[in-house]
Scaffold this motif. Sequence first.
Motif, short mmCIF file in Angstrom:
data_model
loop_
_atom_site.label_atom_id
_atom_site.label_comp_id
_atom_site.label_asym_id
_atom_site.label_seq_id
_atom_site.Cartn_x
_atom_site.Cartn_y
_atom_site.Cartn_z
N ARG A 72 1.26 -1.37 0.24
CA ARG A 72 -0.49 0.44 0.04
C ARG A 72 0.77 1.27 -0.42
O ARG A 72 0.69 2.29 -0.95
N SER A 73 1.85 1.60 1.06
CA SER A 73 2.92 2.45 0.89
C SER A 73 3.92 2.57 -0.76
O SER A 73 3.69 3.72 -0.67
N ILE A 74 3.61 1.08 -1.49
CA ILE A 74 5.03 2.03 -2.22
C ILE A 74 3.40 1.70 -3.46
O ILE A 74 3.92 3.57 -4.17
N VAL A 75 2.48 2.12 -3.26
CA VAL A 75 1.51 1.93 -4.87
C VAL A 75 0.96 3.60 -4.10
O VAL A 75 1.07 4.18 -5.19
N ARG B 211 1.86 6.80 -6.93
CA ARG B 211 -0.01 7.70 -7.26
C ARG B 211 0.59 9.01 -7.52
O ARG B 211 0.15 9.80 -7.58
N HIS B 212 1.23 9.38 -5.78
CA HIS B 212 1.88 10.83 -5.48
C HIS B 212 2.61 10.74 -6.64
O HIS B 212 2.56 12.53 -6.90
N LEU B 213 4.22 10.05 -6.98
CA LEU B 213 4.81 10.94 -7.84
C LEU B 213 4.47 10.72 -9.23
O LEU B 213 4.47 12.22 -9.70
N HIS B 214 3.06 10.71 -9.69
CA HIS B 214 2.87 10.80 -10.90
C HIS B 214 1.95 12.04 -10.85
O HIS B 214 1.72 12.28 -12.03
N ALA B 215 1.42 11.90 -10.40
CA ALA B 215 0.06 13.04 -9.93
C ALA B 215 1.24 14.29 -9.62
O ALA B 215 0.41 15.89 -10.66
N CYS C 125 4.11 -12.17 -5.84
CA CYS C 125 3.20 -11.03 -4.59
C CYS C 125 3.46 -9.57 -5.07
O CYS C 125 2.47 -9.16 -5.37
N ALA C 126 4.28 -9.39 -5.17
CA ALA C 126 5.05 -7.66 -5.77
C ALA C 126 3.93 -7.07 -7.13
O ALA C 126 3.43 -6.29 -7.05
N LEU C 127 4.43 -7.97 -8.40
CA LEU C 127 4.09 -7.64 -8.96
C LEU C 127 2.71 -7.27 -9.03
O LEU C 127 1.70 -7.00 -9.70
N SER C 128 2.20 -9.05 -8.43
CA SER C 128 0.68 -8.41 -8.32
C SER C 128 0.27 -7.21 -7.66
O SER C 128 -1.48 -6.19 -8.42
N ALA C 129 0.19 -6.78 -7.16
CA ALA C 129 -0.13 -6.24 -5.55
C ALA C 129 0.07 -4.38 -5.74
O ALA C 129 -0.22 -3.50 -5.51
N THR C 130 1.10 -3.93 -7.47
CA THR C 130 1.56 -3.37 -7.56
C THR C 130 1.65 -2.49 -8.59
O THR C 130 2.48 -1.77 -8.81
N SER C 131 1.38 -3.41 -9.57
CA SER C 131 1.01 -3.17 -11.34
C SER C 131 -0.36 -2.36 -11.60
O SER C 131 -1.68 -2.94 -10.90
N THR C 132 0.24 -1.07 -10.96
CA THR C 132 -1.22 -0.13 -12.01
C THR C 132 -1.26 0.14 -13.38
O THR C 132 -0.82 0.81 -14.25
N ALA C 133 -2.80 1.76 -13.50
CA ALA C 133 -2.39 1.63 -15.01
C ALA C 133 -1.61 2.83 -15.30
O ALA C 133 -0.46 3.19 -16.05
N ASP C 134 -1.59 3.56 -13.32
CA ASP C 134 0.08 4.78 -14.41
C ASP C 134 1.05 4.23 -13.92
O ASP C 134 2.05 5.05 -14.65
N SER C 135 0.81 3.09 -13.31
CA SER C 135 2.67 3.18 -13.03
C SER C 135 2.56 1.41 -13.08
O SER C 135 2.92 0.28 -12.25
#
Length: 288
Positions: free
Chosen positions: A161-164, A168-172, A226-236
């Motif tokens: 959660r902290s990584i995501v 998100r903050h950096l992308h914004a 687990c890491a790839l599943s939890a932290t791959s997002t549309a923006d990152s």
Amino acid sequence: MSIDIDRFRVRESDEVDLGLWATKTKPLCKSRKAYKGLLQDHVDALSDQQRLLYASNRHALLLVFQAMDTAGKDGAIRHVMSGVNPQGCQVFSFQHPSAQELQHDFLWRTTRDLPERGRIGIFNRSYYEEVLIVRVHSNLLRSERLPDSAVDESVWQGRFRSIVDLERHLHANGTRIVKVFLHLSKEEQRKRLLARIDEPDKNWKFSAADITERSYWDAYMQAYGCALSATSTADSPWFIVPADDKDNARLIVSQIVLDALEGMKMSYPVVSAARRRELQAISRQLAK
């Protein structure tokens, strides 16, 4: 020639089983000459985009590389970024944290090295080590001096959660993040480790620690999944790049980086009419 990178992207909410992802694909070029030509085309285009990034000074690009030992992170970075102006690109390699770094939260040491606007930052390993090697070797987590209440299985979901949230903050705020996992097979790693022993000019690369870590292969594959599943997002997003063939991997990585830069839709700053008149006046003076 443009390479379709969509098949290497991890979709948001995908459950990644690395056993189902290829470590090798059909050659993207028919000959070594064709490979060199296409890679050079990518390098030239990346150089143009890097100049745009620097001139517009509105965005930054963070490239995160993760992989098992011998997967080719250094080579991919060296070949793909060979045409980029060194003043506009910074590479950071993160090894075991220092005593000072262990006195801070797990994101502190990498956050200090995030790229400025107008620049490309490359993390050769990254904050993701804190949900990979630290997860595989639980004694490392205890060395981080966390409160007892924070050291249980829930720590990994909390770190995801902290990584995501960070990404998100950096992308914004203008930092585009692209994450590459170079997916190497265990058999190909064995061959590359043997080459480091058998070829004198590669002996310096060999470390007995590589053999130790190899014995944890299955645990690492599970941790990476687990890491790839939890932290791959549309923006990152994460991209799982087949790494058994180094030439293919470098072409795919260069296309991923190029697409990320072109997706920013950057342009050179527009010169105002007043500035244009000033430049024309200076030009007339220099022409005398």
